[in-house]
Write a protein that holds these residues in place. Structure first.
Motif, PDB file in Angstrom:
ATOM      1  N   ALA A 210       0.847  -1.207   0.000  1.00  0.00           N
ATOM      2  CA  ALA A 210       0.000   0.000   0.000  1.00  0.00           C
ATOM      3  C   ALA A 210       0.876   1.248   0.000  1.00  0.00           C
ATOM      4  CB  ALA A 210      -0.927   0.000   1.210  1.00  0.00           C
ATOM      5  N   PHE A 211       1.979   1.225   0.745  1.00  0.00           N
ATOM      6  CA  PHE A 211       2.897   2.362   0.772  1.00  0.00           C
ATOM      7  C   PHE A 211       3.506   2.603  -0.615  1.00  0.00           C
ATOM      8  CE2 PHE A 211       3.935   1.587   5.548  1.00  0.00           C
ATOM      9  CZ  PHE A 211       2.708   2.120   5.887  1.00  0.00           C
ATOM     10  N   VAL A 212       3.838   1.497  -1.324  1.00  0.00           N
ATOM     11  CA  VAL A 212       4.409   1.628  -2.667  1.00  0.00           C
ATOM     12  C   VAL A 212       3.389   2.256  -3.608  1.00  0.00           C
ATOM     13  CG1 VAL A 212       5.344   0.386  -4.657  1.00  0.00           C
ATOM     14  CG2 VAL A 212       5.991  -0.303  -2.339  1.00  0.00           C
ATOM     15  N   LEU A 213       2.138   1.811  -3.527  1.00  0.00           N
ATOM     16  CA  LEU A 213       1.099   2.377  -4.388  1.00  0.00           C
ATOM     17  C   LEU A 213       0.857   3.841  -4.069  1.00  0.00           C
ATOM     18  CD1 LEU A 213      -1.516  -0.526  -4.525  1.00  0.00           C
ATOM     19  CD2 LEU A 213       0.288   0.040  -6.159  1.00  0.00           C
ATOM     20  N   ASP A 214       0.998   4.203  -2.808  1.00  0.00           N
ATOM     21  CA  ASP A 214       0.859   5.610  -2.407  1.00  0.00           C
ATOM     22  C   ASP A 214       1.983   6.439  -3.021  1.00  0.00           C
ATOM     23  OD1 ASP A 214       0.446   8.035  -1.189  1.00  0.00           O
ATOM     24  OD2 ASP A 214       0.764   7.331   0.853  1.00  0.00           O
ATOM     25  N   ALA A 215       3.205   5.884  -3.001  1.00  0.00           N
ATOM     26  CA  ALA A 215       4.377   6.657  -3.413  1.00  0.00           C
ATOM     27  C   ALA A 215       4.579   6.693  -4.923  1.00  0.00           C
ATOM     28  CB  ALA A 215       5.626   6.081  -2.739  1.00  0.00           C
ATOM     29  N   GLU A 218       1.228   5.541  -9.929  1.00  0.00           N
ATOM     30  CA  GLU A 218       1.018   5.953 -11.324  1.00  0.00           C
ATOM     31  C   GLU A 218       2.121   5.432 -12.238  1.00  0.00           C
ATOM     32  OE1 GLU A 218       1.256   7.951  -8.761  1.00  0.00           O
ATOM     33  OE2 GLU A 218      -0.659   8.989  -8.488  1.00  0.00           O
ATOM     34  N   GLN A 219       3.290   5.129 -11.670  1.00  0.00           N
ATOM     35  CA  GLN A 219       4.437   4.687 -12.467  1.00  0.00           C
ATOM     36  C   GLN A 219       4.375   3.191 -12.784  1.00  0.00           C
ATOM     37  OE1 GLN A 219       8.165   5.647 -10.578  1.00  0.00           O
ATOM     38  NE2 GLN A 219       9.366   4.327 -11.918  1.00  0.00           N
ATOM     39  N   LEU A 220       3.567   2.441 -12.036  1.00  0.00           N
ATOM     40  CA  LEU A 220       3.576   0.982 -12.133  1.00  0.00           C
ATOM     41  C   LEU A 220       2.680   0.495 -13.262  1.00  0.00           C
ATOM     42  CD1 LEU A 220       3.322   0.241  -8.310  1.00  0.00           C
ATOM     43  CD2 LEU A 220       5.373   0.047  -9.734  1.00  0.00           C
ATOM     44  N   ASP A 221       3.180  -0.478 -14.017  1.00  0.00           N
ATOM     45  CA  ASP A 221       2.413  -1.053 -15.117  1.00  0.00           C
ATOM     46  C   ASP A 221       1.457  -2.140 -14.644  1.00  0.00           C
ATOM     47  OD1 ASP A 221       2.036  -1.125 -18.038  1.00  0.00           O
ATOM     48  OD2 ASP A 221       2.749  -3.190 -17.852  1.00  0.00           O
ATOM     49  N   GLY A 222       1.642  -2.628 -13.414  1.00  0.00           N
ATOM     50  CA  GLY A 222       0.745  -3.638 -12.877  1.00  0.00           C
ATOM     51  C   GLY A 222       1.363  -4.371 -11.707  1.00  0.00           C
ATOM     52  N   LEU A 223       0.573  -5.245 -11.117  1.00  0.00           N
ATOM     53  CA  LEU A 223       1.030  -6.118 -10.041  1.00  0.00           C
ATOM     54  C   LEU A 223       1.324  -7.488 -10.632  1.00  0.00           C
ATOM     55  CD1 LEU A 223       1.350  -6.949  -6.996  1.00  0.00           C
ATOM     56  CD2 LEU A 223      -1.078  -7.532  -7.056  1.00  0.00           C
ATOM     57  N   PRO A 258      -6.154  -1.688  -9.264  1.00  0.00           N
ATOM     58  CA  PRO A 258      -7.360  -0.843  -9.270  1.00  0.00           C
ATOM     59  C   PRO A 258      -7.021   0.626  -9.034  1.00  0.00           C
ATOM     60  CG  PRO A 258      -7.757  -2.843  -8.002  1.00  0.00           C
ATOM     61  CD  PRO A 258      -6.283  -2.824  -8.322  1.00  0.00           C
ATOM     62  N   ALA A 259      -7.601   1.487  -9.845  1.00  0.00           N
ATOM     63  CA  ALA A 259      -7.279   2.917  -9.784  1.00  0.00           C
ATOM     64  C   ALA A 259      -7.586   3.516  -8.413  1.00  0.00           C
ATOM     65  CB  ALA A 259      -8.053   3.664 -10.867  1.00  0.00           C
ATOM     66  N   GLU A 260      -8.594   2.964  -7.720  1.00  0.00           N
ATOM     67  CA  GLU A 260      -8.965   3.538  -6.423  1.00  0.00           C
ATOM     68  C   GLU A 260      -7.942   3.250  -5.334  1.00  0.00           C
ATOM     69  OE1 GLU A 260     -11.426  -0.349  -6.818  1.00  0.00           O
ATOM     70  OE2 GLU A 260     -10.646   1.270  -8.106  1.00  0.00           O
ATOM     71  N   PHE A 261      -6.945   2.402  -5.616  1.00  0.00           N
ATOM     72  CA  PHE A 261      -5.926   2.079  -4.618  1.00  0.00           C
ATOM     73  C   PHE A 261      -4.631   2.868  -4.821  1.00  0.00           C
ATOM     74  CE2 PHE A 261      -7.869  -2.425  -4.218  1.00  0.00           C
ATOM     75  CZ  PHE A 261      -8.845  -1.933  -3.385  1.00  0.00           C
ATOM     76  N   ILE A 262      -4.603   3.753  -5.784  1.00  0.00           N
ATOM     77  CA  ILE A 262      -3.376   4.491  -6.096  1.00  0.00           C
ATOM     78  C   ILE A 262      -3.422   5.878  -5.465  1.00  0.00           C
ATOM     79  CG2 ILE A 262      -2.011   5.508  -7.976  1.00  0.00           C
ATOM     80  CD1 ILE A 262      -2.844   3.156  -9.715  1.00  0.00           C
ATOM     81  N   SER A 275     -10.727  -1.571   2.605  1.00  0.00           N
ATOM     82  CA  SER A 275     -10.985  -2.004   1.231  1.00  0.00           C
ATOM     83  C   SER A 275      -9.743  -2.656   0.635  1.00  0.00           C
ATOM     84  CB  SER A 275     -11.419  -0.806   0.385  1.00  0.00           C
ATOM     85  OG  SER A 275     -11.613  -1.180  -0.962  1.00  0.00           O
ATOM     86  N   PHE A 276      -8.574  -2.056   0.904  1.00  0.00           N
ATOM     87  CA  PHE A 276      -7.325  -2.599   0.359  1.00  0.00           C
ATOM     88  C   PHE A 276      -7.007  -3.955   0.990  1.00  0.00           C
ATOM     89  CE2 PHE A 276      -2.686  -2.922  -0.087  1.00  0.00           C
ATOM     90  CZ  PHE A 276      -2.561  -2.667  -1.444  1.00  0.00           C
ATOM     91  N   GLN A 277      -7.212  -4.084   2.286  1.00  0.00           N
ATOM     92  CA  GLN A 277      -6.978  -5.362   2.962  1.00  0.00           C
ATOM     93  C   GLN A 277      -7.884  -6.453   2.407  1.00  0.00           C
ATOM     94  OE1 GLN A 277      -7.534  -4.293   7.069  1.00  0.00           O
ATOM     95  NE2 GLN A 277      -5.424  -3.572   7.337  1.00  0.00           N
ATOM     96  N   GLN A 278      -9.121  -6.105   2.096  1.00  0.00           N
ATOM     97  CA  GLN A 278     -10.047  -7.085   1.513  1.00  0.00           C
ATOM     98  C   GLN A 278      -9.547  -7.543   0.146  1.00  0.00           C
ATOM     99  OE1 GLN A 278     -13.851  -5.137   1.506  1.00  0.00           O
ATOM    100  NE2 GLN A 278     -14.215  -5.462   3.698  1.00  0.00           N
ATOM    101  N   TRP A 279      -9.054  -6.605  -0.647  1.00  0.00           N
ATOM    102  CA  TRP A 279      -8.521  -6.940  -1.977  1.00  0.00           C
ATOM    103  C   TRP A 279      -7.325  -7.874  -1.852  1.00  0.00           C
ATOM    104  CZ3 TRP A 279      -3.974  -4.863  -4.674  1.00  0.00           C
ATOM    105  CH2 TRP A 279      -3.918  -5.222  -6.029  1.00  0.00           C
ATOM    106  N   VAL A 280      -6.398  -7.554  -0.942  1.00  0.00           N
ATOM    107  CA  VAL A 280      -5.223  -8.399  -0.739  1.00  0.00           C
ATOM    108  C   VAL A 280      -5.629  -9.784  -0.235  1.00  0.00           C
ATOM    109  CG1 VAL A 280      -3.144  -8.695   0.686  1.00  0.00           C
ATOM    110  CG2 VAL A 280      -3.611  -6.491  -0.409  1.00  0.00           C
TER     111      VAL A 280
END
Length: 300
Positions: A210-215, A218-223, A258-262, A275-280
């Motif tokens: 989650a910290f990586v997605l926060d930081a 937008e740069q990441l192509d995917g998980l 998901p865009a809502e997690f960025i 919500s993020f914990q549920q996704w993980v």
């Protein structure tokens, strides 16, 4: 080439090759790292990072060589299509053994940007390799217990600050940020102690990614979600050195984030955190089911 030798002798020779490879590669790496400290200009920093990554990739190539010589591992790998060196990725995997790291490096080297692992701060003191990780800008994290944070609230959020600093450096070069979601290797004792709801996994810790997605979301192509299965039982590092890694089954699954997690604050936004914990947890439930299928298909 070494298959005719006893396993123990193969292990000794593999360990010597690993040590020699590390000692040879560390000196040019340290030299480039020193040059990067002396030339704090964006163009120079970018070029020197590419040079350091090339040294690390050469180190992995040599490790692949002695792994191939020590044993005759059967690789069953699916799902690597679509990965490339031009994009940045967030990568995670289940964790059973230190062998996992060399398996991932073996398969992903020069197929995607160099994996940058989240490391415990204490590992910076590992002789030689700790400095190599520092030179390559691996993020070193200091973990605090809930009890410690209750007494020292000023330390809260330091992991996020560390992640932000690391990710800021990654913006000029493609990178694969890697995090073992379980945080530690699976053992029967840890599984029982956690009372994990999963059959083959420990509970995932969502905060790191989650910290990586926060930081840098937008740069990441995917998980890139990786599932590793060792038919029979998980090998130890000595087994790998001795050439006793008989078969490895690996499945890669590249997922859209998901865009809502960025760009959300995991520490302060409770609704987002849940919500993020549920996704993980859903990812982990699917991985647990996949490991069930792989165990039936490849019992060992």
């Amino acid at each position: 080439m070494l298959h005719f030798l006893p396993h123990a002798l193969r292990g000794v020779l593999s360990a010597l090759l690993l040590a020699l490879n590390t000692l040879i590669c560390c000196w040019p790496l340290f030299g480039v790292a020193l040059l990067k400290l002396l030339l704090p200009f964006p163009a120079a920093q970018r070029a020197l990072r590419f040079a350091m990554h090339a040294i690390a990739e050469t180190w992995i190539d040599v490790n692949k060589f002695w792994m191939n010589q020590a044993g005759a591992t059967r690789w069953d790998v699916q799902g690597m299509e679509g990965l490339d060196m031009r994009h940045s990725y967030l990568v995670t995997s289940n964790h059973q053994s230190w062998v996992d790291i060399l398996v991932l490096q073996y398969l992903l080297n020069r197929r995607m940007p160099l994996l940058k692992f989240f490391l415990k701060q204490e590992l910076i003191w590992v002789p030689v390799i700790g400095l190599c990780w520092w030179a390559l800008e691996f993020p070193f994290m200091k973990r605090y217990s809930k009890e410690y944070l209750a007494k020292h609230p000023e330390k809260r959020g330091q992991d996020l600050a560390t992640t932000r600093r690391a990710c800021a450096r990654y913006k000029s070069n493609p990178v694969s940020v890697f995090n073992f979601l379980e945080g530690t290797r699976l053992t029967p004792h840890k599984h029982a102690q956690q009372q994990s709801p999963f059959r083959h996994l420990l509970k995932p810790k969502a905060g790191g990614i989650a910290f990586v997605l926060d930081a840098m979301g937008e740069q990441l192509d995917g998980l890139v979600n990786v599932t590793i299965h060792y038919p029979g039982s998980a090998p130890g590092f000595w087994d790998l050195l001795c050439g006793r890694l008989e078969q490895v089954v690996v499945r890669f699954d590249k997922l859209a984030i998901p865009a809502e997690f960025i760009g959300k604050n995991y520490d302060q936004d409770e609704a987002y955190r849940l919500s993020f914990q549920q996704w993980v947890n859903q990812l982990w439930q699917a991985k647990d089911t996949q490991l069930d299928e792989l165990r039936r298909q490849y019992p060992g």
